[in-house]
Write a protein that holds these residues in place. Sequence first.
Motif, PDB file in Angstrom:
ATOM      1  N   MET A   1     -21.895 -63.495 -29.728  1.00  0.00           N
ATOM      2  CA  MET A   1     -23.158 -62.815 -30.004  1.00  0.00           C
ATOM      3  C   MET A   1     -23.256 -61.574 -29.157  1.00  0.00           C
ATOM      4  SD  MET A   1     -26.651 -65.038 -29.930  1.00  0.00           S
ATOM      5  CE  MET A   1     -28.059 -63.952 -29.745  1.00  0.00           C
ATOM      6  N   GLY A   2     -23.769 -60.513 -29.735  1.00  0.00           N
ATOM      7  CA  GLY A   2     -24.035 -59.306 -28.965  1.00  0.00           C
ATOM      8  C   GLY A   2     -25.416 -59.373 -28.335  1.00  0.00           C
ATOM      9  N   ALA A   3     -25.607 -58.671 -27.229  1.00  0.00           N
ATOM     10  CA  ALA A   3     -26.918 -58.596 -26.584  1.00  0.00           C
ATOM     11  C   ALA A   3     -27.323 -57.130 -26.524  1.00  0.00           C
ATOM     12  CB  ALA A   3     -26.863 -59.194 -25.182  1.00  0.00           C
ATOM     13  N   ASP A   4     -28.674 -56.895 -26.511  1.00  0.00           N
ATOM     14  CA  ASP A   4     -29.175 -55.522 -26.558  1.00  0.00           C
ATOM     15  C   ASP A   4     -29.202 -54.853 -25.196  1.00  0.00           C
ATOM     16  OD1 ASP A   4     -29.558 -55.634 -29.241  1.00  0.00           O
ATOM     17  OD2 ASP A   4     -31.654 -56.271 -29.101  1.00  0.00           O
ATOM     18  N   SER A   5     -29.090 -55.665 -24.166  1.00  0.00           N
ATOM     19  CA  SER A   5     -29.171 -55.103 -22.816  1.00  0.00           C
ATOM     20  C   SER A   5     -28.361 -55.985 -21.874  1.00  0.00           C
ATOM     21  CB  SER A   5     -30.630 -55.065 -22.342  1.00  0.00           C
ATOM     22  OG  SER A   5     -31.102 -56.400 -22.154  1.00  0.00           O
ATOM     23  N   ILE A   6     -28.095 -55.438 -20.699  1.00  0.00           N
ATOM     24  CA  ILE A   6     -27.391 -56.212 -19.680  1.00  0.00           C
ATOM     25  C   ILE A   6     -28.209 -57.453 -19.315  1.00  0.00           C
ATOM     26  CG2 ILE A   6     -26.674 -56.142 -17.255  1.00  0.00           C
ATOM     27  CD1 ILE A   6     -25.955 -53.161 -17.731  1.00  0.00           C
ATOM     28  N   ALA A   7     -29.518 -57.253 -19.154  1.00  0.00           N
ATOM     29  CA  ALA A   7     -30.377 -58.380 -18.783  1.00  0.00           C
ATOM     30  C   ALA A   7     -30.350 -59.459 -19.862  1.00  0.00           C
ATOM     31  CB  ALA A   7     -31.807 -57.897 -18.540  1.00  0.00           C
ATOM     32  N   ALA A   8     -30.408 -59.045 -21.109  1.00  0.00           N
ATOM     33  CA  ALA A   8     -30.405 -60.022 -22.208  1.00  0.00           C
ATOM     34  C   ALA A   8     -29.099 -60.785 -22.261  1.00  0.00           C
ATOM     35  CB  ALA A   8     -30.661 -59.302 -23.538  1.00  0.00           C
ATOM     36  N   ALA A   9     -27.996 -60.117 -21.964  1.00  0.00           N
ATOM     37  CA  ALA A   9     -26.696 -60.800 -21.965  1.00  0.00           C
ATOM     38  C   ALA A   9     -26.622 -61.813 -20.824  1.00  0.00           C
ATOM     39  CB  ALA A   9     -25.563 -59.783 -21.851  1.00  0.00           C
ATOM     40  N   ALA A  10     -27.164 -61.435 -19.658  1.00  0.00           N
ATOM     41  CA  ALA A  10     -27.016 -62.259 -18.455  1.00  0.00           C
ATOM     42  C   ALA A  10     -27.941 -63.472 -18.457  1.00  0.00           C
ATOM     43  CB  ALA A  10     -27.294 -61.416 -17.210  1.00  0.00           C
ATOM     44  N   ARG A  11     -29.045 -63.380 -19.185  1.00  0.00           N
ATOM     45  CA  ARG A  11     -30.054 -64.447 -19.169  1.00  0.00           C
ATOM     46  C   ARG A  11     -29.445 -65.760 -19.674  1.00  0.00           C
ATOM     47  NH1 ARG A  11     -34.074 -61.465 -21.451  1.00  0.00           N
ATOM     48  NH2 ARG A  11     -34.501 -60.552 -19.413  1.00  0.00           N
ATOM     49  N   GLY A  12     -29.547 -66.803 -18.873  1.00  0.00           N
ATOM     50  CA  GLY A  12     -29.059 -68.119 -19.286  1.00  0.00           C
ATOM     51  C   GLY A  12     -27.585 -68.346 -19.024  1.00  0.00           C
ATOM     52  N   ALA A  13     -26.862 -67.304 -18.575  1.00  0.00           N
ATOM     53  CA  ALA A  13     -25.422 -67.458 -18.325  1.00  0.00           C
ATOM     54  C   ALA A  13     -25.184 -68.175 -16.998  1.00  0.00           C
ATOM     55  CB  ALA A  13     -24.746 -66.090 -18.303  1.00  0.00           C
ATOM     56  N   ASP A  14     -24.129 -68.999 -16.933  1.00  0.00           N
ATOM     57  CA  ASP A  14     -23.732 -69.532 -15.627  1.00  0.00           C
ATOM     58  C   ASP A  14     -22.534 -68.751 -15.066  1.00  0.00           C
ATOM     59  OD1 ASP A  14     -22.191 -70.631 -17.659  1.00  0.00           O
ATOM     60  OD2 ASP A  14     -21.829 -72.520 -16.609  1.00  0.00           O
ATOM     61  N   LEU A  15     -21.983 -67.849 -15.876  1.00  0.00           N
ATOM     62  CA  LEU A  15     -20.953 -66.923 -15.379  1.00  0.00           C
ATOM     63  C   LEU A  15     -21.199 -65.548 -15.999  1.00  0.00           C
ATOM     64  CD1 LEU A  15     -18.284 -66.378 -13.795  1.00  0.00           C
ATOM     65  CD2 LEU A  15     -17.067 -66.900 -15.914  1.00  0.00           C
ATOM     66  N   VAL A  16     -21.262 -64.538 -15.140  1.00  0.00           N
ATOM     67  CA  VAL A  16     -21.383 -63.164 -15.622  1.00  0.00           C
ATOM     68  C   VAL A  16     -20.134 -62.402 -15.185  1.00  0.00           C
ATOM     69  CG1 VAL A  16     -22.727 -61.029 -15.610  1.00  0.00           C
ATOM     70  CG2 VAL A  16     -23.892 -63.253 -15.415  1.00  0.00           C
ATOM     71  N   LEU A  17     -19.418 -61.837 -16.160  1.00  0.00           N
ATOM     72  CA  LEU A  17     -18.232 -61.034 -15.874  1.00  0.00           C
ATOM     73  C   LEU A  17     -18.582 -59.557 -15.993  1.00  0.00           C
ATOM     74  CD1 LEU A  17     -14.970 -61.130 -15.572  1.00  0.00           C
ATOM     75  CD2 LEU A  17     -15.029 -60.446 -17.981  1.00  0.00           C
ATOM     76  N   LEU A  18     -18.418 -58.829 -14.898  1.00  0.00           N
ATOM     77  CA  LEU A  18     -18.580 -57.377 -14.954  1.00  0.00           C
ATOM     78  C   LEU A  18     -17.220 -56.765 -15.254  1.00  0.00           C
ATOM     79  CD1 LEU A  18     -21.049 -58.307 -13.167  1.00  0.00           C
ATOM     80  CD2 LEU A  18     -20.943 -56.040 -12.108  1.00  0.00           C
ATOM     81  N   ALA A  19     -17.082 -56.169 -16.436  1.00  0.00           N
ATOM     82  CA  ALA A  19     -15.812 -55.536 -16.799  1.00  0.00           C
ATOM     83  C   ALA A  19     -16.114 -54.089 -17.176  1.00  0.00           C
ATOM     84  CB  ALA A  19     -15.147 -56.292 -17.942  1.00  0.00           C
ATOM     85  N   VAL A  20     -16.574 -53.362 -16.164  1.00  0.00           N
ATOM     86  CA  VAL A  20     -17.035 -51.979 -16.347  1.00  0.00           C
ATOM     87  C   VAL A  20     -16.303 -51.092 -15.343  1.00  0.00           C
ATOM     88  CG1 VAL A  20     -19.304 -52.761 -17.131  1.00  0.00           C
ATOM     89  CG2 VAL A  20     -18.943 -52.286 -14.683  1.00  0.00           C
ATOM     90  N   PRO A  21     -16.292 -49.769 -15.572  1.00  0.00           N
ATOM     91  CA  PRO A  21     -15.703 -48.883 -14.553  1.00  0.00           C
ATOM     92  C   PRO A  21     -16.360 -49.143 -13.192  1.00  0.00           C
ATOM     93  CG  PRO A  21     -16.118 -47.663 -16.577  1.00  0.00           C
ATOM     94  CD  PRO A  21     -16.728 -49.020 -16.763  1.00  0.00           C
ATOM     95  N   VAL A  22     -15.556 -49.105 -12.109  1.00  0.00           N
ATOM     96  CA  VAL A  22     -16.070 -49.538 -10.804  1.00  0.00           C
ATOM     97  C   VAL A  22     -17.321 -48.791 -10.354  1.00  0.00           C
ATOM     98  CG1 VAL A  22     -14.041 -50.651  -9.832  1.00  0.00           C
ATOM     99  CG2 VAL A  22     -14.233 -48.157  -9.718  1.00  0.00           C
TER     100      VAL A  22
END
Lengths: 292, 292
Positions: free
Chosen positions: B55-76
């Motif tokens: 599923m896609g999320a509209d925002s970083i916050a929406a993606a992170a909500r409810g997750a037990d693991l958040v992977l940051l795969a963005v430019p440093v």
Amino acid sequence: LSALLVRQLAVIGCGLIGGSFALALKRRAVVGRVLGYSPSAGSVQAAQRIGAIDMGADSIAAAARGADLVLLAVPVAATASVLSELRPAAAAGALLIDVGSTKADVAAAAIAVLGENAARFVPCHPIAGKASAGVQHAEATLFDGRTVAITPLDANQIDELDRARAIWESTGAQVRTMNAATHDAAMAAVSHLPHLIAFAYMQGLLAQDDAADVLALAGPGFRDFSRIAAGDPVLWRDVLLTNRAEVLRRLQHFRSALQQAEALIAAGDAAALQALIAECAEARAAWPAGSR
Amino acid sequence: LSALLVRQLAVIGCGLIGGSFALALKRRAVVGRVLGYSPSAGSVQAAQRIGAIDMGADSIAAAARGADLVLLAVPVAATASVLSELRPAAAAGALLIDVGSTKADVAAAAIAVLGENAARFVPCHPIAGKASAGVQHAEATLFDGRTVAITPLDANQIDELDRARAIWESTGAQVRTMNAATHDAAMAAVSHLPHLIAFAYMQGLLAQDDAADVLALAGPGFRDFSRIAAGDPVLWRDVLLTNRAEVLRRLQHFRSALQQAEALIAAGDAAALQALIAECAEARAAWPAGSR
């Protein structure tokens, strides 16, 4: 069943390229007997063990005797001495080809040694290779889809050129004909300079105290970037010295570009650095790697 | 059937690494639901199409909500802003990990943004990659046998570190723990400097009138040497600027070695040039490429 393109092949220099050439012809069953010669007896034995050659020869002359095709697969600086040794032994109708990474010097050596018989020598360069040198790494498929540059001598006639082309095509390669100077200039840019840079990169790394530690953390980027630093020392010594004028000229372009990039990093100029990388990335992505 | 290591994963940055991470966990069936966010809607759609995210999320916050693991795969350089956006939304018990190629700056960003909650963030760097950026090139096997460097924060406890290790091992990777400065220095030598050199090499080539002609003759040596020149411009801009002190320091070693090699070529010193290449070739051949 199939007509033999080559009745008897002499491979002078049983290494990666010489061995792969013989295996490629054998794969298509277009070659009869293959004799091999190398200064190293171990290489001859290895070539025989993997089935690249049928028989070892004790000398260049012994390998060349009776052959209708002689392949010189030796460091380019050895071309003149090899041609001198095989000239008395090779049959008058035998075709001679080489695989050297530089072509102007090979042409000059052939003309100097063979004189009015130079027409039988067709300078060739298969643009193929792999990480590891040595006949034990030879592969019948090494030339599949690769480009072979043929840089004709003025003396070459259509018969020799057509025969050389047919032989290379039977290895799976595609032939491009061009003049030697164009070939050498292009190779300086896309092959010889990258080798020089890769050698210098490895040297610079080895000069550092933590070389072993940092190498242990190296990944796939390092693997690919530095692969060519494992090239054969004698072969690459010869290439860099033979083509030195073009290599040093191309090096200046690299040096300028490196200084420019360094200045952007030192100045923290993010926008210009990104634009520079984007230009490289686009050009590299547009290069038709899949076909090579 | 198998216990889920990760109940709900948020992938922030749907690119090659983020997509491959999700696919690797799915391959082992150790992850439940995967949500993904990228600034580019196209990347999110592509990630969904290849099955990396559910599923896609509209925002970083929406993606992170409810997750037990958040992977940051963005430019440093985006680490701090991403952490700021997800901090209010991420569950208190969620583990946060990243994949950045530099670690000292990522650690500083995490401490600055998360403050006393920084313990939940474990800095990670999978030393893996391939020629082409973008989630469409993601592969479940990208991390198989690769090294993942974990560079713990002082605040990290054994629980978070063990969990991060177990997650990476489930992708097929091998974990090595080290400090951030050691990591960054090593990466400058074996990854960042090679990228800088490859970019400069491509720039130097493109600056020449015959660039298109010579590129048409480029072979497998060029292919491997220049592969990393196709890296993501924003990612590599950030890495080179973030780790600039170490990169510029390592560059001096390269420059010295290059000058030395150039002098040998200009002087025609065949013996010394051969010895230099032989030293490189031996070191490169001794590097355990097969395991990477």
